[in-house]
Write a protein that holds these residues in place. Structure first.
Motif, PDB file in Angstrom:
ATOM      1  N   SER A   1       7.984 -29.698 -10.753  1.00 13.62           N
ATOM      2  CA  SER A   1       7.448 -28.656 -11.633  1.00 13.62           C
ATOM      3  C   SER A   1       6.037 -29.007 -12.076  1.00 13.62           C
ATOM      4  O   SER A   1       5.678 -30.172 -12.228  1.00 13.62           O
ATOM      5  CB  SER A   1       8.352 -28.468 -12.854  1.00 13.62           C
ATOM      6  OG  SER A   1       8.456 -29.668 -13.590  1.00 13.62           O
TER       7      SER A   1
ATOM      8  N   GLU B   1      19.006 -33.149  -4.189  1.00 15.68           N
ATOM      9  CA  GLU B   1      18.343 -31.897  -4.538  1.00 15.68           C
ATOM     10  C   GLU B   1      17.148 -32.248  -5.414  1.00 15.68           C
ATOM     11  O   GLU B   1      17.267 -33.040  -6.349  1.00 15.68           O
ATOM     12  CB  GLU B   1      19.304 -30.982  -5.289  1.00 15.68           C
ATOM     13  CG  GLU B   1      18.757 -29.591  -5.556  1.00 15.68           C
ATOM     14  CD  GLU B   1      19.794 -28.700  -6.231  1.00 15.68           C
ATOM     15  OE1 GLU B   1      19.400 -27.924  -7.121  1.00 15.68           O
ATOM     16  OE2 GLU B   1      20.983 -28.802  -5.870  1.00 15.68           O
TER      17      GLU B   1
ATOM     18  N   TYR C   1      13.434 -31.022  -7.510  1.00 13.00           N
ATOM     19  CA  TYR C   1      12.651 -29.953  -8.131  1.00 13.00           C
ATOM     20  C   TYR C   1      11.364 -30.565  -8.677  1.00 13.00           C
ATOM     21  O   TYR C   1      11.398 -31.481  -9.503  1.00 13.00           O
ATOM     22  CB  TYR C   1      13.438 -29.288  -9.266  1.00 13.00           C
ATOM     23  CG  TYR C   1      12.819 -28.002  -9.773  1.00 13.00           C
ATOM     24  CD1 TYR C   1      13.209 -26.771  -9.260  1.00 13.00           C
ATOM     25  CD2 TYR C   1      11.835 -28.020 -10.766  1.00 13.00           C
ATOM     26  CE1 TYR C   1      12.645 -25.583  -9.721  1.00 13.00           C
ATOM     27  CE2 TYR C   1      11.258 -26.848 -11.226  1.00 13.00           C
ATOM     28  CZ  TYR C   1      11.670 -25.630 -10.702  1.00 13.00           C
ATOM     29  OH  TYR C   1      11.103 -24.457 -11.150  1.00 13.00           O
TER      30      TYR C   1
ATOM     31  N   MET D   1       8.387 -27.816  -2.036  1.00  9.54           N
ATOM     32  CA  MET D   1       7.451 -26.898  -2.670  1.00  9.54           C
ATOM     33  C   MET D   1       7.521 -27.041  -4.187  1.00  9.54           C
ATOM     34  O   MET D   1       8.527 -27.501  -4.742  1.00  9.54           O
ATOM     35  CB  MET D   1       7.767 -25.452  -2.271  1.00  9.54           C
ATOM     36  CG  MET D   1       7.841 -25.221  -0.766  1.00  9.54           C
ATOM     37  SD  MET D   1       6.337 -25.703   0.109  1.00  9.54           S
ATOM     38  CE  MET D   1       5.189 -24.491  -0.537  1.00  9.54           C
TER      39      MET D   1
ATOM     40  N   ASN E   1       7.909 -25.898  -8.027  1.00  5.80           N
ATOM     41  CA  ASN E   1       8.633 -24.921  -8.848  1.00  5.80           C
ATOM     42  C   ASN E   1       9.751 -24.199  -8.106  1.00  5.80           C
ATOM     43  O   ASN E   1      10.024 -23.025  -8.345  1.00  5.80           O
ATOM     44  CB  ASN E   1       7.652 -23.895  -9.443  1.00  5.80           C
ATOM     45  CG  ASN E   1       6.586 -24.558 -10.299  1.00  5.80           C
ATOM     46  OD1 ASN E   1       6.874 -25.475 -11.066  1.00  5.80           O
ATOM     47  ND2 ASN E   1       5.352 -24.107 -10.158  1.00  5.80           N
ATOM     48  N   GLN E   2      10.384 -24.905  -7.187  1.00  4.59           N
ATOM     49  CA  GLN E   2      11.586 -24.366  -6.562  1.00  4.59           C
ATOM     50  C   GLN E   2      12.461 -25.514  -6.078  1.00  4.59           C
ATOM     51  O   GLN E   2      11.971 -26.566  -5.671  1.00  4.59           O
ATOM     52  CB  GLN E   2      11.252 -23.423  -5.408  1.00  4.59           C
ATOM     53  CG  GLN E   2      10.613 -24.056  -4.194  1.00  4.59           C
ATOM     54  CD  GLN E   2      10.293 -23.034  -3.114  1.00  4.59           C
ATOM     55  OE1 GLN E   2       9.575 -22.064  -3.350  1.00  4.59           O
ATOM     56  NE2 GLN E   2      10.832 -23.238  -1.928  1.00  4.59           N
ATOM     57  N   SER E   3      13.759 -25.298  -6.152  1.00  8.89           N
ATOM     58  CA  SER E   3      14.706 -26.338  -5.771  1.00  8.89           C
ATOM     59  C   SER E   3      14.752 -26.484  -4.253  1.00  8.89           C
ATOM     60  O   SER E   3      14.754 -25.493  -3.522  1.00  8.89           O
ATOM     61  CB  SER E   3      16.095 -25.989  -6.314  1.00  8.89           C
ATOM     62  OG  SER E   3      17.021 -26.996  -5.983  1.00  8.89           O
ATOM     63  N   THR E   4      14.769 -27.732  -3.789  1.00 10.86           N
ATOM     64  CA  THR E   4      14.812 -28.016  -2.356  1.00 10.86           C
ATOM     65  C   THR E   4      15.930 -29.005  -2.075  1.00 10.86           C
ATOM     66  O   THR E   4      16.059 -30.025  -2.757  1.00 10.86           O
ATOM     67  CB  THR E   4      13.482 -28.620  -1.869  1.00 10.86           C
ATOM     68  OG1 THR E   4      12.413 -27.719  -2.169  1.00 10.86           O
ATOM     69  CG2 THR E   4      13.515 -28.874  -0.368  1.00 10.86           C
TER      70      THR E   4
END
Length: 269
Positions: A268, A264, A266, A177, A179-182
């Protein structure tokens, strides 16, 4: 008024040229001796999916249930599968090959590849005791918004698939997604990431891993835009995303075992 007439004409034209469930079943079986039984099962019946294409999963099920389609052979045979479509060459080959792998056909030999005309043709040979189930193949291709327009049995062990790639979109193996860390799990293959219009991408490997970043940006047809590969360890990677990039293919320059603990990410915007 003119617009309404034009739209109606287009709909009627589509109806005229669309293949019926009966015609499709006849093409798959290709046995005149079974015409009467096929008409009994399919004539006047509409097996259309939510996208307006023949529901090959249901058609295949009916054929198998009525002992008209057997997918298991007594012994291994040399099967020929041909695929035709008006599609971007790279996307066409990627989706067809991946779909075949998912259907259980991992080892095969390409025997013809013609990408020089509007209609791409890809023919391959595979040694197998099992015939490709058109119903299962239909379901796999739908994941990429690719649809089967027609299937024709052209020989004892030969089939030709006509595919519609007009709405094709690569099915990714991640769910990221904006603007969120995955957290991405251990990769068995390179990660394929839908960039969702993001402007920048940041990736981080576990301190216990040794990552040599490989990030490839491609457009909607999988044409290369930018290839970033590092020959040095770098467990933190950030980059702006090219404006026309749709997917990022992320892996390791040497071996995916180098990121066995995953990454991980991110995105943006």
């Amino acid at each position: 008024m003119f617009a309404k007439v034009l739209i109606l004409g287009m709909l009627l034209s589509t109806k005229v040229f669309a293949i019926s469930s009966l015609e499709l079943a006849q093409n798959i079986i290709a046995n005149p001796n079974l015409e009467a039984k096929l008409k009994l099962l399919f004539e006047g019946r509409d097996y259309t999916d939510e996208n307006g294409y023949a529901n090959l999963s249901e058609i295949s099920r009916i054929l198998k249930t009525n002992s008209l389609l057997s997918l298991t052979l007594a012994s291994s045979q040399s099967l020929e599968l041909s695929f035709k479509s008006k599609a971007s060459n790279i996307l066409f080959l990627k989706i067809v090959n991946d779909a075949l792998n998912q259907a259980g056909f991992v080892y095969f030999t390409p025997i013809q590849l013609d990408l020089s005309t509007d209609i791409s043709t890809y023919k391959l040979r595979v040694e197998s005791r099992y015939i490709l189930d058109p119903g299962s193949f239909y379901m796999i291709l739908k994941q990429n918004f690719v649809f089967i327009e027609n299937v024709r049995k052209t020989g004892a062990y030969s089939y030709e698939y006509s595919l519609d790639f007009s709405r094709a979109k690569l099915s990714t193996n991640t769910n990221v997604m904006l603007n969120q860390s995955t957290k991405l799990g251990r990769p068995l293959k390179d990660y394929i990431i839908d960039l969702k219009g993001a402007n920048t991408i940041s990736l981080k490997a576990s301190p216990a891993d040794t990552w040599f970043p490989k990030i490839i940006f491609v457009d909607k047809d999988l044409k290369l835009i930018e290839n970033l590969e590092s020959q040095e360890k770098n467990n933190n990677f950030s980059s702006s995303i090219p404006s026309n990039a749709v997917y990022a293919i992320v892996g390791d320059s040497y071996n995916l075992d180098n990121i066995r603990r995953g990454l991980e990410i991110y995105l943006s915007k």
